[in-house]
Write a protein that holds these residues in place. Structure first.
Motif, mmCIF file in Angstrom:
data_model
loop_
_atom_site.group_PDB
_atom_site.id
_atom_site.type_symbol
_atom_site.label_atom_id
_atom_site.label_comp_id
_atom_site.label_asym_id
_atom_site.label_seq_id
_atom_site.Cartn_x
_atom_site.Cartn_y
_atom_site.Cartn_z
ATOM 1 N N PHE A 200 51.807 37.449 49.766
ATOM 2 C CA PHE A 200 52.986 37.414 48.909
ATOM 3 C C PHE A 200 53.375 35.972 48.589
ATOM 4 O O PHE A 200 53.726 35.648 47.456
ATOM 5 C CB PHE A 200 54.154 38.141 49.581
ATOM 6 C CG PHE A 200 55.427 38.047 48.794
ATOM 7 C CD1 PHE A 200 55.583 38.766 47.618
ATOM 8 C CD2 PHE A 200 56.461 37.224 49.218
ATOM 9 C CE1 PHE A 200 56.750 38.667 46.887
ATOM 10 C CE2 PHE A 200 57.629 37.117 48.481
ATOM 11 C CZ PHE A 200 57.779 37.841 47.311
ATOM 12 N N TRP B 204 51.509 33.413 48.378
ATOM 13 C CA TRP B 204 50.578 32.892 47.369
ATOM 14 C C TRP B 204 51.059 33.291 45.971
ATOM 15 O O TRP B 204 51.032 32.505 45.037
ATOM 16 C CB TRP B 204 49.167 33.424 47.650
ATOM 17 C CG TRP B 204 48.171 33.222 46.547
ATOM 18 C CD1 TRP B 204 47.933 34.077 45.514
ATOM 19 C CD2 TRP B 204 47.277 32.111 46.356
ATOM 20 N NE1 TRP B 204 46.943 33.572 44.694
ATOM 21 C CE2 TRP B 204 46.525 32.368 45.191
ATOM 22 C CE3 TRP B 204 47.039 30.928 47.059
ATOM 23 C CZ2 TRP B 204 45.552 31.495 44.714
ATOM 24 C CZ3 TRP B 204 46.064 30.058 46.578
ATOM 25 C CH2 TRP B 204 45.340 30.337 45.425
ATOM 26 N N ASN B 205 51.538 34.514 45.858
ATOM 27 C CA ASN B 205 52.023 34.981 44.561
ATOM 28 C C ASN B 205 53.282 34.250 44.109
ATOM 29 O O ASN B 205 53.416 33.903 42.938
ATOM 30 C CB ASN B 205 52.264 36.486 44.598
ATOM 31 C CG ASN B 205 50.991 37.232 44.330
ATOM 32 O OD1 ASN B 205 50.612 37.377 43.188
ATOM 33 N ND2 ASN B 205 50.302 37.648 45.371
ATOM 34 N N VAL C 260 52.016 31.109 42.728
ATOM 35 C CA VAL C 260 51.450 31.159 41.377
ATOM 36 C C VAL C 260 52.573 31.093 40.334
ATOM 37 O O VAL C 260 52.478 30.389 39.329
ATOM 38 C CB VAL C 260 50.605 32.432 41.174
ATOM 39 C CG1 VAL C 260 50.144 32.541 39.735
ATOM 40 C CG2 VAL C 260 49.401 32.411 42.097
ATOM 41 N N ILE C 261 53.675 31.805 40.606
ATOM 42 C CA ILE C 261 54.795 31.750 39.662
ATOM 43 C C ILE C 261 55.363 30.328 39.622
ATOM 44 O O ILE C 261 55.697 29.808 38.554
ATOM 45 C CB ILE C 261 55.878 32.768 40.047
ATOM 46 C CG1 ILE C 261 55.269 34.176 40.042
ATOM 47 C CG2 ILE C 261 57.037 32.711 39.061
ATOM 48 C CD1 ILE C 261 56.197 35.240 40.519
ATOM 49 N N ILE D 159 46.381 33.657 35.184
ATOM 50 C CA ILE D 159 47.535 33.894 36.048
ATOM 51 C C ILE D 159 47.356 35.182 36.842
ATOM 52 O O ILE D 159 47.510 35.210 38.070
ATOM 53 C CB ILE D 159 48.828 33.941 35.209
ATOM 54 C CG1 ILE D 159 49.040 32.588 34.521
ATOM 55 C CG2 ILE D 159 50.020 34.289 36.078
ATOM 56 C CD1 ILE D 159 50.131 32.604 33.478
ATOM 57 N N LEU E 59 44.644 34.718 39.466
ATOM 58 C CA LEU E 59 45.094 33.957 40.632
ATOM 59 C C LEU E 59 45.925 34.845 41.548
ATOM 60 O O LEU E 59 45.765 34.843 42.767
ATOM 61 C CB LEU E 59 45.932 32.760 40.184
ATOM 62 C CG LEU E 59 45.165 31.535 39.685
ATOM 63 C CD1 LEU E 59 46.134 30.497 39.129
ATOM 64 C CD2 LEU E 59 44.351 30.923 40.811
ATOM 65 N N MET E 60 46.829 35.636 40.922
ATOM 66 C CA MET E 60 47.700 36.479 41.743
ATOM 67 C C MET E 60 46.905 37.555 42.466
ATOM 68 O O MET E 60 47.288 37.998 43.547
ATOM 69 C CB MET E 60 48.769 37.126 40.863
ATOM 70 C CG MET E 60 49.753 36.120 40.326
ATOM 71 S SD MET E 60 50.999 36.913 39.331
ATOM 72 C CE MET E 60 52.450 36.522 40.243
ATOM 73 N N PRO F 26 44.418 37.233 46.652
ATOM 74 C CA PRO F 26 44.579 37.689 48.042
ATOM 75 C C PRO F 26 44.246 39.158 48.220
ATOM 76 O O PRO F 26 43.883 39.581 49.315
ATOM 77 C CB PRO F 26 46.062 37.457 48.334
ATOM 78 C CG PRO F 26 46.578 36.608 47.256
ATOM 79 C CD PRO F 26 45.683 36.747 46.079
ATOM 80 N N TYR F 27 44.376 39.940 47.145
ATOM 81 C CA TYR F 27 44.146 41.375 47.291
ATOM 82 C C TYR F 27 42.694 41.741 47.023
ATOM 83 O O TYR F 27 42.257 42.836 47.351
ATOM 84 C CB TYR F 27 45.082 42.138 46.351
ATOM 85 C CG TYR F 27 46.519 41.722 46.567
ATOM 86 C CD1 TYR F 27 47.215 42.188 47.684
ATOM 87 C CD2 TYR F 27 47.146 40.818 45.728
ATOM 88 C CE1 TYR F 27 48.510 41.769 47.927
ATOM 89 C CE2 TYR F 27 48.446 40.392 45.965
ATOM 90 C CZ TYR F 27 49.124 40.871 47.066
ATOM 91 O OH TYR F 27 50.396 40.450 47.317
#
Ligand code: HEM
Lengths: 258, 360
Positions: free
Chosen positions: A138, A140-141, A144-145, B190, B193-194, B197-198
């Motif tokens: 999370f 990491w996300n 990114v934002i 984008i 990149l998000m 991790p998944y």
């Protein structure tokens, strides 16, 4: 001297601010971090491996530091800058001409460039140490934002000097929005959104128009970018940074082998 | 002698050689990483780079582009990306060696001990802060922020460049229409990149530097970040001049330099050259070969690969992850494929339907 310090430190004022003694014992060191609003974003103890420069490259910290520099210098610049087509360029010139040893604009611009680089490198290091893996997906996300916001902050700021460089760089950048599928008037699919020969999507209402508040980079775009640059984006970025740092702590501090 | 070197460098830096060369270098560095992670390698690089930066500005054209205040960050970008790639690789190589000997990683060994945030971490942060404040102030005193002529929407400068961090996207415009280069690909960057991790289900390499335990992930990120992003930024800043024509680092930016436009659509190759017929009137029929190719690429290739070569991957990731991963990977792969097709066949569009702004 020693006595004076002693007196200050035991005064009611001092003790109302700092609720711990000099941080040289485990107890006081813990309190120093926990009782400080800013420091408590850190955990009390960290892995020896995580704080080496060769591990984190200090890039996240530097990005944050540069964000603070931007906030401070940006605030000072706002005193002298009016976001209208009439004054913007003049005000920037005036800054250069009339302020002796003025380096605020320089600091603001160079720190902004640097921040883009440090945020890329920070992401690079987080990737190379595999720090996006559970439990840090999370964060990491959120990162990114933050990356996108950093670029947008830089992009909106690029327009404000209102010189040829600024206006045309933003023109080139925002021209892309014309081609957004369905929503740009030169994008694929836009012509499908029509009714009896009447196009819903045209140069006067497409994605680019929304971005620039006009058909070209004009006064509307300047005001829009100014507000986003000085208020909108920094507020969102600051909130997300708080979440980001808090999550670093809650996910077990800087990553290390499990 | 000097002229000869300059000509050689100009020749070497044309987009094709520059790009293919960078890709080769990355591959070589990855393969022989043990050699390249030695101290002497990075030291040699920095000495060589400094020597070059001292010598090259004697050329007026080079000096003009390198001394632009806004180009200083690109030099910082080049040196830091190379340095930190080296630093990470070095630690990865050391950890991989240790793993072979059955020892824990450096991080594992040191990480057993925990230290207090105050003073250990707070002091490091503080020193970084003071150092960087000093650097920033020095930089700001030495180099003045640029300001050009006042905005004039009627006079278009040539070249018009986006801010440097978006030059990778502008460079993609050479190969794709804006809807792909400026909207679809950035969105996928984008989203991609998000999704990392998944999609990366490899539990190894979490919290320490390593290469051997996740070679594919590292190569993937290297190519995305270094090859298609940073190197494109460098290309866009230093090697693209008026009309977005290519110029060597020592070449004069001549406005009249024209690159011949001889690009041909796939439909022309198919109908006119191969079948000897005129192009069909109907756009869909005309572009049928390109549409079939692209549909096959995105929707036939993944299941085909999943049943054959990448079977192991499907089992490891699960079918949902595999499909998302493939779609993202194929979009990413579209760029080098299009570049290759352009260089080798002068291909303009796989699918070209300008009537609908739908060109791929
Ligand atoms: C404005 C931008 C950002 C700021 C100020 C920031 C700040 C930080 C700081 C101070 C840390 C502590 C460790 C370190 O310094 O490396 C950190 C960790 C982290 N950041 Fe960021 N960051 C930013 C953007 C990003 C981006 C773009 C990503 C990834 C796409 C990211 C992902 C992470 C992750 C996953 C961690 C935890 C790493 C670990 O535990 O080792 N951040 N960030």
């Amino acid at each position: 001297m020693g006595k004076l310090f002693q007196a200050i430190r035991s005064s009611q004022i001092w003790r109302s601010i700092f609720r711990h003694g000099y941080p040289d014992t485990p107890r006081n060191r813990t309190l120093a971090v926990l009782s400080n609003t800013f420091l408590h974003l850190h955990p009390v103890k960290v892995r020896r491996s995580g704080i080496r420069l060769s591990y984190t490259w200090c890039m996240g910290g530097l990005t944050f530091f540069l964000f603070l520099v931007e906030t401070l210098t940006g605030l000072l610049l706002m005193f002298y800058y009016r976001p209208t087509a009439e004054y913007a360029y003049q005000d920037i010139w005036a800054l250069r001409e009339h302020v002796p040893i003025g380096i605020m604009r320089e600091m603001h611009r160079w720190a902004a460039h640097l921040m883009v680089i440090t945020v890329w490198l920070h992401m690079y290091r987080v990737f190379l140490t595999g720090s996006y893996k559970p439990p840090r997906e999370f964060n990491w996300n959120v990162g990114v934002i933050l990356l996108v916001l950093t670029l947008l902050l830089s992009f909106t700021g690029y327009l404000l000097p209102w010189d040829q460089l600024a206006v045309w760089a933003i023109t080139v950048g925002s021209n892309m929005a014309r081609a957004t599928p369905f929503l740009g008037h030169e994008g694929p699919g836009a012509s499908l959104l029509s009714f009896g020969g009447l196009n819903f999507i045209h140069a006067g209402d497409d994605a680019r128009f929304g971005l620039l508040a006009g058909r070209f980079v004009g006064e509307g775009a300047l005001l829009r970018f100014y507000v986003l640059h000085c208020v909108g984006l920094p507020l969102i970025a600051a909130a997300l940074m708080a979440i980001h740092f808090w999550r670093v702590r809650k996910d077990g501090g800087i990553s290390g082998p499990l | 002698m000097g002229e000869l070197i300059k000509d050689a460098i100009d020749w070497l830096f044309d987009p094709i050689r520059y790009f293919v060369g960078s890709a080769l270098i990355l591959g070589v560095v990855f393969y022989w990483r043990k050699f390249f992670s030695r101290n002497i390698v990075i030291a040699t690089f920095f000495v060589g780079f400094t020597a070059f930066m001292l010598w090259a500005p004697s050329d007026p054209d080079f000096k003009k582009i390198i001394t632009k205040p806004d180009n200083v960050p690109i030099i910082i970008l080049i040196t830091t990306v190379i340095f930190f790639t080296w630093l990470a690789m070095r630690q990865g190589v050391i950890n991989d060696e240790r793993a072979k000997e059955g020892k824990p990683s450096i991080e594992g060994e040191l990480g057993k001990k925990k230290v207090f945030t105050w003073p250990d971490l707070v002091y490091t942060e503080f020193i970084c802060l003071v150092l960087f404040t000093a650097v920033l102030i020095a930089w700001s005193i030495l180099i003045e922020a640029p300001i050009e002529e006042p905005a004039a929407t009627a006079r278009t400068p040539n070249p018009s460049k986006a801010p440097w961090y978006f030059l990778g996207l502008q460079e993609m415009l050479v190969y794709f229409d804006p809807w792909i280069a400026g909207v679809v690909l950035p969105s996928f960057i984008i989203v991609g990149l998000m999704a990392i991790p998944y999609l990366d289900t490899n539990p190894k390499g979490n919290g320490y530097y390593t290469i051997e335990q996740r070679p594919f992930a590292i190569l993937f990120f290297w190519s995305g970040f270094i090859l298609f992003w940073v190197s494109f930024v460098i290309l866009g800043t230093f090697l693209r001049g008026p009309n977005w024509s290519f110029f060597g680092p020592f070449e004069y930016w001549d406005i009249h330099k024209l690159e011949p436009l001889v690009n041909v659509n796939l439909s022309t190759y198919f109908w006119v050259d191969a079948l000897g017929k005129p192009l069909p009137e109907n756009a869909l029929l005309r572009e049928a070969p390109g549409i079939a190719l692209i549909l096959g690429y995105f929707f036939v290739l993944p299941p085909l690969l999943g049943k054959t070569m990448l079977r192991g991957l499907v089992e490891k990731m699960g079918i949902a992850r595999f499909n998302v991963f493939m779609q993202l990977l194929l979009w990413f792969g579209l760029l080098p494929l299009k570049m290759l097709a352009r260089w080798v066949f002068n291909l303009k569009y796989f699918i070209g339907i300008p009537e609908w702004f739908f060109n791929v």
